[in-house]
Design a protein around this motif. Structure first.
Motif, PDB file in Angstrom:
ATOM      1  N   LEU A 111      -3.593   2.864  -7.547  1.00  0.00           N
ATOM      2  CA  LEU A 111      -4.405   2.424  -6.465  1.00  0.00           C
ATOM      3  C   LEU A 111      -5.432   3.368  -6.285  1.00  0.00           C
ATOM      4  O   LEU A 111      -5.023   4.498  -5.867  1.00  0.00           O
ATOM      5  CB  LEU A 111      -3.498   2.317  -5.298  1.00  0.00           C
ATOM      6  N   ARG A 124       1.324   7.572  -7.024  1.00  0.00           N
ATOM      7  CA  ARG A 124       0.303   8.322  -7.633  1.00  0.00           C
ATOM      8  C   ARG A 124       0.969   9.481  -8.275  1.00  0.00           C
ATOM      9  O   ARG A 124      -0.073  10.354  -8.775  1.00  0.00           O
ATOM     10  CB  ARG A 124      -0.484   8.775  -6.560  1.00  0.00           C
ATOM     11  N   TRP A 143      -7.936   1.452  -0.600  1.00  0.00           N
ATOM     12  CA  TRP A 143      -7.476   0.341   0.059  1.00  0.00           C
ATOM     13  C   TRP A 143      -8.296   0.221   1.504  1.00  0.00           C
ATOM     14  O   TRP A 143      -8.638   1.260   1.980  1.00  0.00           O
ATOM     15  CB  TRP A 143      -6.178   0.087   0.414  1.00  0.00           C
ATOM     16  N   VAL A 184       0.679  -1.456  -0.102  1.00  0.00           N
ATOM     17  CA  VAL A 184      -0.050   0.062   0.056  1.00  0.00           C
ATOM     18  C   VAL A 184       0.968   1.372  -0.072  1.00  0.00           C
ATOM     19  O   VAL A 184       0.677   1.975  -0.666  1.00  0.00           O
ATOM     20  CB  VAL A 184      -1.036   0.066   1.247  1.00  0.00           C
ATOM     21  N   LEU A 222      -7.122  -4.098  -1.859  1.00  0.00           N
ATOM     22  CA  LEU A 222      -6.613  -3.042  -2.650  1.00  0.00           C
ATOM     23  C   LEU A 222      -7.459  -2.987  -3.830  1.00  0.00           C
ATOM     24  O   LEU A 222      -7.617  -3.834  -4.452  1.00  0.00           O
ATOM     25  CB  LEU A 222      -5.082  -3.404  -3.226  1.00  0.00           C
ATOM     26  N   MET A 243      -7.751  -1.213  -7.367  1.00  0.00           N
ATOM     27  CA  MET A 243      -6.963  -0.604  -8.359  1.00  0.00           C
ATOM     28  C   MET A 243      -7.751  -0.632  -9.904  1.00  0.00           C
ATOM     29  O   MET A 243      -8.536  -1.360 -10.053  1.00  0.00           O
ATOM     30  CB  MET A 243      -5.654  -1.421  -8.664  1.00  0.00           C
ATOM     31  N   MET A 260       2.736   1.850  -3.359  1.00  0.00           N
ATOM     32  CA  MET A 260       1.575   2.176  -4.498  1.00  0.00           C
ATOM     33  C   MET A 260       1.216   3.636  -4.321  1.00  0.00           C
ATOM     34  O   MET A 260       0.640   4.287  -5.272  1.00  0.00           O
ATOM     35  CB  MET A 260       0.279   1.144  -4.507  1.00  0.00           C
TER      36      MET A 260
END
Length: 376
Positions: A189, A174, A192, A167, A201, A203, A170
């Motif tokens: 992502l 961004r 979550w 997490v 998660l 996505m 990811m």
């Protein structure tokens, strides 16, 4: 005066008889006084001038009052203790109820925002389901990860909160610059959730798309060099973006690369950061967590470096892209059972030799690969 008349008229008897008569009547008044003490304020007891004041009476009154106060003091703490116990029990019940509500709320949030459908993939650390976002029907991929098998410790999400490493990594991806054209941008992502024993998660799911492994099959088992160049260039750009952020993917392979086929030009997307970690490109790691069959030679000696390992894995991807049914095995390659196709261009063969150099120290940096003649 005779004895009978003396009893009828006590005033006419001598002083001794009068005193005796008064002492006989005293117990009756004392009994009334005791009764009076139990029901009236203390001041009313002292207001009777006819009642003699004695130490016995005072002691009786004080003892009675002390006993009454002691009984009140003993009773009140018991009540307070019981109240505190009940309050503590009530707080514990409220805390448990609040915890249950939090877990249910997380599930409700997910269900309120997304619809989960069938499973379409499974990896070493989780199962992936298709679905969509309710607000706009955006296709999503929902990855279920059991907390008990999360391979790496938690990391800071950038705001001081410790979250699972996949997490955290990811969230670092961004950055809009990573998702520009000409790159194999990682899938984004969206959300979550920490639900019970699982991490979910959510996505983005590019459609239409398929992983590179199956894409090669649809092309007859191998790709043309020109198409392979496009995909490789995109992968190298994204690998550099990861390296600049000290992110080591560890498992770049054809199954972890999506190809969007909505146009004539293939668009690659990098997925599955389940075994990724934070490490500088030249650091030395004592453990390799990627797919063993594709591991760089040095991993079999007990160490690897993020930069040189990534270059090796890109060479493996290219080998499986340009060789018919060319499933790569590091051990087979080291033993000479796998050979680079001599029908490929000289520049392409040289690119292979650079990436698949058995000495990690002699492999080029990712930036150097971008300037290789084959990619110009």
């Amino acid at each position: 005066m005779d004895k009978d008349s003396a009893m009828d008229n006590p005033k006419h008897t001598d002083d001794g008889q009068t005193k005796n008569a008064e002492r006989k009547s005293f117990p009756t008044k004392k009994k009334q006084k005791k009764k009076h003490l139990n029901h009236e304020p203390i001041e009313s007891c002292a207001s009777e001038p006819s009642q003699p004041s004695t130490s016995t009476q005072d002691n009786t009154q004080v003892t009675t009052l002390k006993r009454k106060r002691q009984e009140e003091e003993i009773t009140e703490p018991k009540k307070r203790k019981t109240t505190l116990k009940d309050s503590s029990s009530s707080d514990a019940e409220q805390t448990a109820t609040s915890s249950e509500k939090t877990e249910i709320t997380d599930k409700d949030k997910f269900k309120a925002k997304y619809v989960e459908k069938h499973q379409f993939a499974e990896g070493g650390y989780g199962s992936i389901y298709g679905g969509f976002r309710k607000s706009d029907n955006l296709p999503v991929a929902i990855k279920h990860i059991l907390k008990s098998i999360i391979p790496h410790k938690k990391l800071d999400d950038g705001n001081g909160k410790m979250v699972p490493s996949e997490v955290a990594i990811m969230l670092k991806l961004r950055d809009e610059s990573i998702h520009s054209d000409g790159k194999a941008a990682p899938v984004a992502l969206l959300d979550w959730y920490d639900i019970g024993r699982e991490i979910l998660l959510v996505m983005e799911r590019p459609i239409p798309c398929e992983d590179l492994f199956h894409y090669i099959d649809t092309k007859g088992g191998t790709l043309e060099e020109e198409e392979a160049k496009i995909i490789m260039t995109q992968l190298i750009h994204t690998a550099i973006d990861l390296e600049d952020r000290s992110i080591f993917h560890q498992d770049i392979k054809t199954e972890n690369i999506l190809i969007q086929s909505h146009s004539n030009t293939p668009q690659a997307r990098l997925i599955d950061f389940g075994v990724s970690c934070l490490a500088e490109k030249d650091s030395i790691l004592r453990e390799f967590s990627g797919t063993p069959i594709n591991a760089p030679p040095e991993a079999f000696k007990g160490f690897c470096s993020p930069g040189s390992t990534t270059v090796w894995q890109l060479g493996v991807v290219l080998y499986e892209t340009l060789h018919y049914r060319g499933d790569f095995s590091t051990m087979d390659f080291l033993e000479g059972d796998l050979m680079i196709d001599s029908e490929l261009s000289e520049e392409c063969q040289d690119f292979f030799k650079a990436c698949l150099n058995t000495s990690e120290e002699q492999r080029p940096y990712l930036q150097d690969l971008l300037h290789h003649p084959w990619l110009r």
